[in-house]
Motif scaffolding. Structure first.
Motif, mmCIF file in Angstrom:
data_model
loop_
_atom_site.group_PDB
_atom_site.id
_atom_site.type_symbol
_atom_site.label_atom_id
_atom_site.label_comp_id
_atom_site.label_asym_id
_atom_site.label_seq_id
_atom_site.Cartn_x
_atom_site.Cartn_y
_atom_site.Cartn_z
ATOM 1 N N ARG A 1 0.863 -1.191 0.000
ATOM 2 C CA ARG A 1 0.000 0.000 0.000
ATOM 3 C C ARG A 1 0.892 1.230 0.000
ATOM 4 N N THR A 2 0.451 2.254 -0.700
ATOM 5 C CA THR A 2 1.148 3.532 -0.652
ATOM 6 C C THR A 2 0.365 4.464 0.257
ATOM 7 N N PHE A 3 0.993 4.927 1.316
ATOM 8 C CA PHE A 3 0.316 5.791 2.276
ATOM 9 C C PHE A 3 0.642 7.247 1.967
ATOM 10 N N GLN A 4 -0.419 8.002 1.664
ATOM 11 C CA GLN A 4 -0.238 9.402 1.300
ATOM 12 C C GLN A 4 -0.841 10.351 2.332
ATOM 13 N N SER A 5 -1.675 9.804 3.227
ATOM 14 C CA SER A 5 -2.245 10.609 4.309
ATOM 15 C C SER A 5 -2.783 9.647 5.355
ATOM 16 N N PHE A 6 -3.215 10.205 6.489
ATOM 17 C CA PHE A 6 -3.717 9.370 7.576
ATOM 18 C C PHE A 6 -4.975 8.611 7.153
ATOM 19 N N ARG A 7 -5.740 9.147 6.215
ATOM 20 C CA ARG A 7 -6.980 8.489 5.766
ATOM 21 C C ARG A 7 -6.701 7.102 5.190
ATOM 22 N N ASP A 8 -5.498 6.942 4.633
ATOM 23 C CA ASP A 8 -5.157 5.642 4.031
ATOM 24 C C ASP A 8 -5.051 4.535 5.072
ATOM 25 N N TYR A 9 -4.904 4.919 6.342
ATOM 26 C CA TYR A 9 -4.810 3.917 7.407
ATOM 27 C C TYR A 9 -6.183 3.497 7.932
ATOM 28 N N LYS B 1 14.630 17.965 5.470
ATOM 29 C CA LYS B 1 15.142 19.090 6.255
ATOM 30 C C LYS B 1 16.122 19.958 5.470
ATOM 31 N N HIS B 2 16.958 19.329 4.668
ATOM 32 C CA HIS B 2 18.036 20.056 4.015
ATOM 33 C C HIS B 2 17.740 20.498 2.591
ATOM 34 N N LEU B 3 16.742 19.880 1.950
ATOM 35 C CA LEU B 3 16.476 20.219 0.553
ATOM 36 C C LEU B 3 15.276 21.147 0.380
ATOM 37 N N LEU B 4 14.498 21.313 1.448
ATOM 38 C CA LEU B 4 13.329 22.195 1.395
ATOM 39 C C LEU B 4 13.409 23.242 2.491
ATOM 40 N N ASN B 5 13.058 24.470 2.185
ATOM 41 C CA ASN B 5 12.966 25.490 3.228
ATOM 42 C C ASN B 5 11.837 25.126 4.192
ATOM 43 N N GLU B 6 12.006 25.452 5.438
ATOM 44 C CA GLU B 6 11.001 25.071 6.436
ATOM 45 C C GLU B 6 9.633 25.677 6.115
ATOM 46 N N SER B 7 9.622 26.859 5.519
ATOM 47 C CA SER B 7 8.361 27.510 5.160
ATOM 48 C C SER B 7 7.615 26.748 4.073
ATOM 49 N N GLU B 8 8.327 25.921 3.311
ATOM 50 C CA GLU B 8 7.715 25.157 2.229
ATOM 51 C C GLU B 8 7.129 23.825 2.698
ATOM 52 N N ARG B 9 7.374 23.475 3.947
ATOM 53 C CA ARG B 9 6.940 22.163 4.463
ATOM 54 C C ARG B 9 6.310 22.308 5.857
ATOM 55 N N PRO B 10 5.148 22.959 5.950
ATOM 56 C CA PRO B 10 4.505 23.160 7.259
ATOM 57 C C PRO B 10 4.187 21.861 7.989
ATOM 58 N N SER B 11 4.015 20.764 7.262
ATOM 59 C CA SER B 11 3.723 19.479 7.919
ATOM 60 C C SER B 11 4.972 18.816 8.465
ATOM 61 N N TYR B 12 6.117 19.349 8.081
ATOM 62 C CA TYR B 12 7.389 18.734 8.479
ATOM 63 C C TYR B 12 8.326 19.789 9.068
ATOM 64 N N LYS B 13 7.881 20.469 10.093
ATOM 65 C CA LYS B 13 8.716 21.458 10.759
ATOM 66 C C LYS B 13 9.946 20.780 11.363
ATOM 67 N N ASP B 14 11.029 21.533 11.503
ATOM 68 C CA ASP B 14 12.244 20.979 12.089
ATOM 69 C C ASP B 14 11.978 20.373 13.463
ATOM 70 N N SER B 15 11.148 21.040 14.249
ATOM 71 C CA SER B 15 10.855 20.561 15.604
ATOM 72 C C SER B 15 10.196 19.182 15.572
ATOM 73 N N LYS B 16 9.385 18.923 14.559
ATOM 74 C CA LYS B 16 8.735 17.614 14.420
ATOM 75 C C LYS B 16 9.737 16.556 13.962
ATOM 76 N N LEU B 17 10.563 16.903 12.992
ATOM 77 C CA LEU B 17 11.542 15.958 12.479
ATOM 78 C C LEU B 17 12.575 15.587 13.538
ATOM 79 N N ILE C 1 3.829 19.190 -0.718
ATOM 80 C CA ILE C 1 4.248 19.438 -2.102
ATOM 81 C C ILE C 1 3.787 18.268 -2.966
ATOM 82 N N ASP C 2 3.004 18.573 -3.973
ATOM 83 C CA ASP C 2 2.266 17.557 -4.730
ATOM 84 C C ASP C 2 3.126 16.482 -5.387
ATOM 85 N N ASN C 3 4.289 16.854 -5.865
ATOM 86 C CA ASN C 3 5.027 15.923 -6.725
ATOM 87 C C ASN C 3 6.320 15.399 -6.100
ATOM 88 N N ILE C 4 6.363 15.300 -4.766
ATOM 89 C CA ILE C 4 7.505 14.683 -4.093
ATOM 90 C C ILE C 4 7.067 13.344 -3.493
#
Length: 376
Positions: free
Chosen positions: A30-38, A171-187, A340-343
Motif C-alpha cells: 500500500r502507498t500511504f499518502q495521508s492518515f486516511r489511508d490507514y 530538512k536540508h532540501l526544502l525550506n522550512e516555510s515550504e513544508r509546514p507538515s514537516y517542521k524541524d521541531s517535528k523531524l 508538495i504535490d510531486n515529491i
C-alpha cells in the motif's frame, strides 16, 4: 538443549508465516499518502492480527525457553534497527522469510543486484549522474519544478522521487516555510534506529571455520541493548556478526573477506574511540578462535559518523527511525509529501520499512502510484 523449543518449533513456523501473510496482504503493498489511508476496514482488521501490542521478546518466549535460542530469534529486531525488548512482535515475521523461505546469495555479491538495476534503468532510457549531490529543490506553488546540484546544474522534472533519508532530505532540501507538515521541531522528535560499527577486513588466508553468516553473541543481550538505546554507548561485550561470502563464493578472493558488524548507537564516534573499539572487536574474535590481525591485507572501518557523512543518514542510523514506538513502527513517514504535490519518498526510512525487500517494495508502490496518476 531447549527440548521445549524443539517441540514448539513447528508451531512457531506456522505463527510467523501467518504474521507475514497478514502483513504482506494488507500492509506492505500500500502507498500511504495521508492518515486516511490507514482507516481502511481491511487494514484495521489485519493490523490487529499482527500482534502490534506485544513485544518481540515476549512473543518468542512463548515458543522458546533456552536463553541462547532466544538470542538467535530476538536478533531479528536488529534487522529493522531496533531492540527485541521494545519493537512489536509483528517483526517476528522475518523468521518466516529465513526459516520457511530460506536465505539466498547473489553470486558476485549484492553489488550485482545494483548493477542489474542500473543496466535495466539505462536500457529504459534512464540517466544517472554519479558523484553529484542535490543541494536544493526549487519549489513554486506547492510543486517542485526542478533540483539544483552542487555543480550548479538545474535538472527539471514532473515528479521527484527521493531515495535518500527521509528526515535529512526533507530538512536540508526544502525550506522550512515550504513544508509546514514537516517542521524541524517535528523531524527532530524522531528516535534514530540502530547504527553500525563495521570492519571490512581482507585477510590473505582463507578461514574455512567462519561460515557465510556467523554470529558471536554477547553474554548479556539485555545489557547490550540497554547500552545501545538507553546509554547511547557502544556495548562493552558486543554481539559480532560476520558475513564471509568467500565461504560460499570462492571466486571472491583467494583469502577471506570478512564484513564484521557490531551494533552501534546512532551517535558520533571519535577517531580514538574508533581505534580502541576496533581492537576490542579483534580481541573478542581472537578469543573465539578467529585471528585476523596477523593476516590482515586490507582494512576499512565504518562508523555512525562516516555513515552520516557519506550517506546523509539521520544521525548515522541505518534505518532512519527506530521501531520502538507504535507510530514509528506502523505509521512511518508517508510515501508522498504532505505539502508538495510531486515529491515521493522511497527507501528504508519511509513505508513499509527498512531492509532490501521493504526498500524494493516502497519503490514498486511509488512507481504504481505515478503510473496510475498519468494513466500510463
Amino acid at each position: 538443549m531447549d527440548s521445549y523449543g524443539a517441540k514448539q518449533y513447528p508451531s512457531y513456523l506456522k505463527a510467523v508465516e501467518k504474521l507475514y501473510k497478514d502483513a504482506n496482504t494488507q500492509f506492505f503493498y500500500r502507498t500511504f499518502q495521508s492518515f486516511r489511508d490507514y482507516l481502511s476496514p481491511s487494514l484495521s482488521k489485519a493490523f490487529m492480527k499482527v500482534k502490534p501490542f506485544r513485544r518481540m521478546n515476549d512473543f518468542h518466549e512463548k515458543y522458546f525457553k533456552d536463553p541462547h535460542v532466544l538470542m538467535v530469534f530476538n536478533r531479528y529486531a536488529t534487522y529493522i534497527g531496533s531492540s527485541p525488548y521494545k519493537s512489536p512482535a509483528t517483526f517476528s515475521l522475518i523468521g518466516h522469510l529465513e526459516m520457511n523461505d530460506g536465505v539466498f546469495y547473489t553470486k558476485g555479491g549484492n553489488t550485482q543486484i545494483a548493477q542489474s538495476f542500473l543496466k535495466v534503468f539505462k536500457e529504459l532510457g534512464g540517466c544517472i549522474k554519479f558523484n553529484t549531490v542535490v543541494k536544493k529543490m526549487m519549489v513554486k506553488d506547492k510543486r517542485v519544478l526542478g533540483v539544483q546540484t552542487d555543480k550548479g546544474e538545474v535538472i527539471y522534472g514532473d515528479e521527484v522521487i527521493i531515495n535518500g533519508d527521509f528526515i535529512t532530505s526533507t530538512k536540508h532540501l526544502l525550506n522550512e516555510s515550504e513544508r509546514p507538515s514537516y517542521k524541524d521541531s517535528k523531524l527532530d522528535q524522531y528516535d534514530p534506529s540502530i547504527s553500525a560499527f563495521v570492519i571490512l577486513a581482507g585477510v590473505r588466508e582463507f578461514n574455512p571455520n567462519v561460515h557465510h553468516h556467523h554470529v558471536y553473541f554477547t553474554s548479556d543481550y539485555k545489557k547490550e541493548f540497554y547500552q545501545l538505546f538507553e546509554e547511547n554507548t557502544l556495548p562493552d561485550d558486543p554481539t559480532i556478526y560476520i558475513s564471509h561470502s568467500a565461504k560460499t563464493d570462492r571466486e571472491r578472493t583467494k583469502g577471506s573477506n570478512f564484513f564484521i558488524l557490531v551494533n552501534s548507537p546512532a551517535t558520533h564516534i571519535s577517531e580514538e574511540e574508533k581505534l580502541l573499539y576496533k581492537e576490542k572487536v579483534y580481541d573478542k574474535l581472537e578469543r573465539m578462535g578467529v585471528s585476523i590481525r596477523p593476516y590482515l591485507e586490507y582494512e576499512k572501518v565504518i562508523t555512525a559518523s562516516s555513515i552520516q557523512k557519506d550517506y546523509f543518514a539521520y544521525k548515522g542510523s541505518l534505518y532512519g527511525i527506530s521501531s520502538h514506538r507504535m507510530k514509528d513502527s506502523f505509521l512511518r513517514p508517508y510515501n508522498r509529501n504532505q505539502d508538495i504535490d510531486n515529491i515521493y519518498y522511497v527507501g528504508g526510512t519511509t513505508h513499509p520499512g527498512g531492509g532490501s525487500p521493504m526498500v524494493t517494495i516502497s519503490g514498486v508502490n511509488v512507481a504504481k502510484e505515478i503510473i496510475k496518476k498519468y494513466k500510463l
